[in-house]
Design a protein around this motif. Structure first.
Motif, short mmCIF file in Angstrom:
data_model
loop_
_atom_site.label_atom_id
_atom_site.label_comp_id
_atom_site.label_asym_id
_atom_site.label_seq_id
_atom_site.Cartn_x
_atom_site.Cartn_y
_atom_site.Cartn_z
N THR A 51 44.28 36.37 45.10
CA THR A 51 43.79 37.28 46.14
C THR A 51 42.92 36.56 47.18
N ASN A 52 43.31 36.67 48.44
CA ASN A 52 42.53 36.12 49.55
C ASN A 52 41.16 36.81 49.59
N LEU A 53 40.09 36.04 49.52
CA LEU A 53 38.75 36.65 49.47
C LEU A 53 38.47 37.53 50.69
N ALA A 54 39.08 37.20 51.82
CA ALA A 54 38.86 37.99 53.04
C ALA A 54 39.48 39.38 52.97
N THR A 55 40.32 39.63 51.94
CA THR A 55 40.85 40.98 51.76
C THR A 55 39.98 41.80 50.81
N ILE A 56 39.06 41.15 50.13
CA ILE A 56 38.17 41.86 49.19
C ILE A 56 36.90 42.31 49.90
N ILE B 238 35.29 28.16 49.51
CA ILE B 238 34.56 29.42 49.63
C ILE B 238 33.55 29.36 50.79
N SER B 239 32.97 28.18 51.05
CA SER B 239 31.99 28.07 52.15
C SER B 239 32.64 28.43 53.48
N ARG B 240 33.94 28.17 53.61
CA ARG B 240 34.64 28.47 54.87
C ARG B 240 34.77 29.97 55.13
N LEU B 241 34.61 30.77 54.08
CA LEU B 241 34.69 32.22 54.26
C LEU B 241 33.68 32.68 55.31
N ALA C 147 24.04 26.62 45.40
CA ALA C 147 23.49 27.94 45.03
C ALA C 147 23.92 29.01 46.03
N ASP C 148 23.99 28.64 47.32
CA ASP C 148 24.46 29.60 48.34
C ASP C 148 25.87 30.08 48.01
N VAL C 149 26.73 29.13 47.67
CA VAL C 149 28.14 29.49 47.42
C VAL C 149 28.27 30.26 46.11
N MET C 150 27.44 29.93 45.13
CA MET C 150 27.47 30.69 43.87
C MET C 150 27.09 32.15 44.12
N CYS C 151 26.15 32.39 45.03
CA CYS C 151 25.80 33.78 45.40
C CYS C 151 27.02 34.49 45.98
N ILE C 152 27.74 33.80 46.85
CA ILE C 152 28.94 34.40 47.45
C ILE C 152 29.96 34.70 46.36
N ALA C 153 30.18 33.73 45.46
CA ALA C 153 31.17 33.90 44.39
C ALA C 153 30.80 35.10 43.50
N ASN C 154 29.52 35.21 43.17
CA ASN C 154 29.08 36.34 42.34
C ASN C 154 29.25 37.67 43.06
N ILE D 152 29.50 39.69 53.71
CA ILE D 152 28.77 39.40 52.47
C ILE D 152 27.28 39.23 52.76
N PRO D 153 26.44 39.65 51.80
CA PRO D 153 25.01 39.41 51.99
C PRO D 153 24.74 37.91 51.85
#
Lengths: 347, 347
Positions: free
Chosen positions: A176-181, A236-239, A250-257, A185-186
């Motif tokens: 699943t493309n993250l941009a469809t979910i 994921i950072s490119r999102l 840590a920034d990207v882990m926040c996005i992933a969570n 994001i905060p």
């Protein structure tokens, strides 16, 4: 005699092979082949010829690949798929009324066998657990099927109806493309709208969160690069149009969570609409299957208060002598083969 | 002497060529090349060599292609792009402080010239319309830049900041995956969650709504098939897992209109955050550019009560003797060339 269950999806073709000797199942083999139809549909007949054993066999088929956009209509897709298979051996096809019909009959009314793969596993489960909620979280989609008094109680018959009823959710563990979910994001003190490109997928999220390992990342990566955590961080950072020079881990882990939480919510939305409509009580057994069964399906349903959690692959231990996660990941293919094997054995 | 403005995006490379003779602009040529970096980045040096004329020239560059996921970081992207160009002729690069610096200096601090293409057009406009709201609706993204007292008053410097401030919106007239705009659509009496696949894009919507014609559909189609309305209907129907055997044309037109409305809302969300923060009154002139200027930009801003609507391509009629929609579609490339041509003429 070999009984072969094929679950022919748009991105994966799954093959379950059961060897039947008299009244006994002697061996089981399951494999999953990443075969993206939208790229290679012409090579499908060859794939099938190469992957199936030479011995005498009966093939059972279920599919969703007919939706792939290499086909101009579902009918065209069903024809291409069934003609590829029936040239090899006798072929039975599961239809949307949960019956096996022969390939020739299926070709007369192709829409009756389109997108039928969600039926296979609950049909098998219904013979063992007559009241259950079945959740199959695959690489691309999630199926939610209530089984009531031994019957499949899904309301949708085709994918469009199933989307409407919350029985099919287009979110999955890998592709699943993250941009469809999420549309935003905060991030820190801000809400950041996201890029709409195809930069990163749920496999990146679940790799970072240790839900899967690199070797389980079975689909293509969006950028054609590697499957390490470092690669996933970069994708994921490119999102949010960044890269790892601008963000830290840590920034990207926040996005992933955050994405993980949203995916759980997507599944819960479907679950709630099925549960409420069918009045499914909290002590109903929940049977889980699929590659996202543990980290998506189980989490989603437990948060809703259901606690009788069972795993699809464990239901058949008595019959086949073991349990194997592969059975769960390829639940429809296994179920097709198992159902036909039972029929063969009682002949 | 030729002054060449290059706007090197991830999907399109735009080339504006102005011939300067003494104190006069003698000719203008603008072209847009669909060149998807994520597929062919290695061929970029060749593209540039082939497309640029042999004559003596000065090249001005602005870019966004460094974000393409063929590059592991923006720095790597900037280096690849600038090295391809500076080997051909003297190259000046627009930085995020709205200054032209030479390529060698740009390579010393590549992040200062990354994603600077949004600066070019408002920098030029500011010399003609000192107070304006500039909206550029491109194929992939929309830029919103306030110009106040002759200065660019955007708050974001890089794409991440620009997303946060509503100055960059990742929605465009052609390439946006419809599944990133909506998570569900009203259909008949139901709300249908959508498929998250890459099945259909905004070019399909705007083709059906007669905003563009087939020959203007300049990007690849998601399924690699045709660019007729029939093709677009089929692609959009897949958004809800259907095909044209299940839906009729009116059904799909409803979906297309819904997506169009949502896209307008995406742009208005950005507009409102810029307008409120910068207190931009309703009699401020609005300058529109980009391939979606009319059917997205103008509609979005007019609904918010702004009525002094100007088109970018018309602002320079006096200087160049004509107006051409190509100027608007390639606004950053034209602006780069025009700004450097003015400097050259006053030398």
């Amino acid at each position: 005699m070999l009984i072969i269950g094929l679950d022919i999806g748009g991105a994966y073709t799954k093959i379950a092979t059961i060897k039947v000797q008299g009244k006994k199942m002697e061996a089981l083999d399951i494999s999953s082949e990443y075969f993206p139809f939208w790229k290679f549909s012409n090579q499908f007949p060859q794939l099938i010829r190469e992957r199936l054993p030479e011995e005498e066999k009966l093939i059972g088929v279920t599919m969703t690949a007919e939706l792939a956009d290499c086909f101009s209509s579902k009918e065209e897709g069903v024809e291409h798929i069934l003609n590829s298979v029936r040239s090899i051996a006798k072929t039975l096809v599961l239809n949307t009324s949960a019956k096996f019909i022969n390939a020739e009959k299926a070709l007369e009314s192709p829409l009756e066998v389109a997108a039928s793969n969600w039926i296979a596993a609950p049909l098998l489960i219904s013979k063992y657990v007559p009241n259950a909620l079945f959740i199959d979280v695959g690489s691309t989609t999630t199926d939610i099927i209530p089984i009531i008094d031994g019957n499949l109680s899904a309301l949708g018959r085709n994918d469009l109806e199933r989307l409407v009823y919350g029985e099919l959710i287009y979110t999955g563990a890998f592709r699943t493309n993250l941009a469809t979910i999420v549309q935003s994001i905060p991030f820190g003190d801000n809400i950041v709208p996201v890029s709409s490109e195809y930069f990163s997928i749920t496999a990146d999220v679940h790799l970072l969160l240790d839900h899967i390992r690199g070797k389980e990342y079975s689909c293509d990566t969006p950028d054609g690069r590697g499957k390490t955590k470092e690669d996933a961080l970069r994708r994921i950072s490119r999102l949010i149009c960044a890269d790892m020079d601008m963000l830290d881990e840590a920034d990207v882990m926040c996005i992933a969570n955050h994405i993980y939480k949203k995916q759980i919510e997507q599944i819960q939305k479907g679950l709630l609409s099925v549960i409420k409509r069918q009045d499914i009580s909290r002590n109903t057994p929940v049977v889980l299957a699929g590659t996202g069964a543990h980290f998506l399906g189980e989490v989603a349903i437990k948060q809703l208060g259901y606690s009788d959690i069972r795993y699809f692959e464990n239901l058949f231990e008595k019959c086949i002598g073991f349990s194997d996660a592969k059975i769960s990941i390829s639940a429809p293919a296994f179920s097709i083969a198992f159902l036909l094997a039972i029929e063969e054995m009682v002949k």
